[in-house]
Design an enzyme around this catalytic site. Structure first.
Site, mmCIF file in Angstrom:
data_model
loop_
_atom_site.group_PDB
_atom_site.id
_atom_site.type_symbol
_atom_site.label_atom_id
_atom_site.label_comp_id
_atom_site.label_asym_id
_atom_site.label_seq_id
_atom_site.Cartn_x
_atom_site.Cartn_y
_atom_site.Cartn_z
ATOM 1 N N SER A 1 31.045 41.331 47.579
ATOM 2 C CA SER A 1 31.980 41.841 46.572
ATOM 3 C C SER A 1 33.402 41.304 46.747
ATOM 4 O O SER A 1 34.240 41.498 45.871
ATOM 5 C CB SER A 1 32.016 43.374 46.616
ATOM 6 N N TYR A 2 33.696 40.647 47.848
ATOM 7 C CA TYR A 2 35.053 40.117 48.052
ATOM 8 C C TYR A 2 35.298 38.972 47.071
ATOM 9 O O TYR A 2 34.612 37.947 47.099
ATOM 10 C CB TYR A 2 35.243 39.613 49.486
#
Length: 322
Positions: free
Chosen positions: A67-68
């Site tokens: 998700s980064y």
């Protein structure tokens, strides 16, 4: 129990020793380089320079998540390992469960998320896979069986939890034993000088009983424990100042003053001492910290060689206690 980096009196830097993550055979540098700014505030060139500086200092533990920056962090790390041809030298940890394309921890979602991470990272396996969330809507049996299948086919070596409570870790361990699958070997939760009670209570006891390796996240309190935020004006100068604002209090300033004293005694930075304090705590393997510029890497990795005296640790414990 993880060896404590404490001596009876202050001394000079020591050689960093690789630390073992729980019962796994993963041995890592005592500072994990976070990829949470890669692809967000750090572009490709800056990311490569940060990772080059970290590897040059002996670092081998990279922490990221699918998700980064919507997966761009994994892409940049994968490109760097490909270009440097050093994948075999790195221990790569990534987290799943929060990416918009693969939310949650259903079996099919886990498999899809891991395959996507492998593609972005340009690797055949993930060394340490974290469950980025504790998905209470999914039975542990389903999650654990899905992860175990990935371990058996070689796509994941070991796995752990992130932001799990002690009770949920116990539930997971019982479930893994009943269905005969691989248990967690690691945990990543928030822990630093200004956020102690969550870990130091029952959670630390469970981590110890299960032999988990603990990786403190937000190890520098959103930058506050670097010492750069001491006034409201300081907060206004940074785009991330609002995240550190919660710590600008009498207690926070008291902790910074104590860190200043210890840092001066060692001839190092406040951030280095804040991380070194974490490395004296039971079961802590490697704090997770990020650098937005390559020149910041040195003070992060220096924490692995600073030996705090017992008196210094005791004083930092005292001033940071609520």
């Amino acid at each position: 129990m993880t060896q404590l980096l404490v001596e009876s009196a202050s001394s000079g830097p020591a050689e960093p020793r690789m630390r073992r993550i729980g019962v796994s055979d993963l041995r890592v540098f005592p500072l994990a380089m976070s990829g949470n700014v890669f692809g967000w505030t750090a572009g490709s060139e800056t990311t490569e320079s940060i990772l080059d500086a970290y590897a040059a200092a002996g670092g081998n533990f990279i922490d990221t998540a699918d998700s980064y920056a919507a997966g761009r962090s994994e892409i940049m790390i994968g490109n760097w390992m490909r270009d440097r041809r050093n994948r075999a030298e790195m221990v790569v940890a990534t987290k799943i469960g929060k990416n918009a394309d693969n939310l949650g921890l259903r079996a099919r979602t886990i498999t899809r998320a891991v395959n996507a991470s492998l593609e972005r990272l340009q690797t055949s396996h993930i060394d340490l896979l974290y469950l980025h969330i504790d998905d209470a809507d999914v039975a542990f049996d389903e999650t654990l069986l899905a992860v175990d299948e990935l371990i058996r086919v070689g796509k994941v070596r070991y796995f752990g939890g992130s932001d799990h409570t002690g009770n949920r870790l116990i539930e997971a361990r019982i479930a893994s034993a009943l269905i005969g699958v691989a248990p967690m070997v690691a945990l990543q939760n928030q822990y630093h000088l200004l956020h102690r009670t969550e870990y130091e209570g029952d959670l630390a006891h469970v981590v110890d009983r299960q032999g988990l390796g603990f990786m403190p996240r937000f190890a520098l309190a959103s930058g506050f424990l670097t010492g750069k935020y001491r006034t409201r004006a300081d907060l206004a100068l940074s785009s991330r100042g609002h995240e550190a604002s919660r710590y600008l209090s009498r207690r926070g300033l008291r902790v910074l003053a104590a860190l200043d004293t210890v840092a001066a005694a060692h001839g190092t930075s406040v951030a280095t001492i804040a991380l070194a304090w974490l490395l004296t705590k039971p079961r802590v393997v490697a704090p997770v910290a990020s650098a937005s510029r390559p020149e910041q890497v040195a003070e992060l990795v220096a924490s692995a060689t600073v030996r705090l005296s017992r008196q210094q640790v005791t004083e930092l414990d005292r001033v940071s206690a609520r």
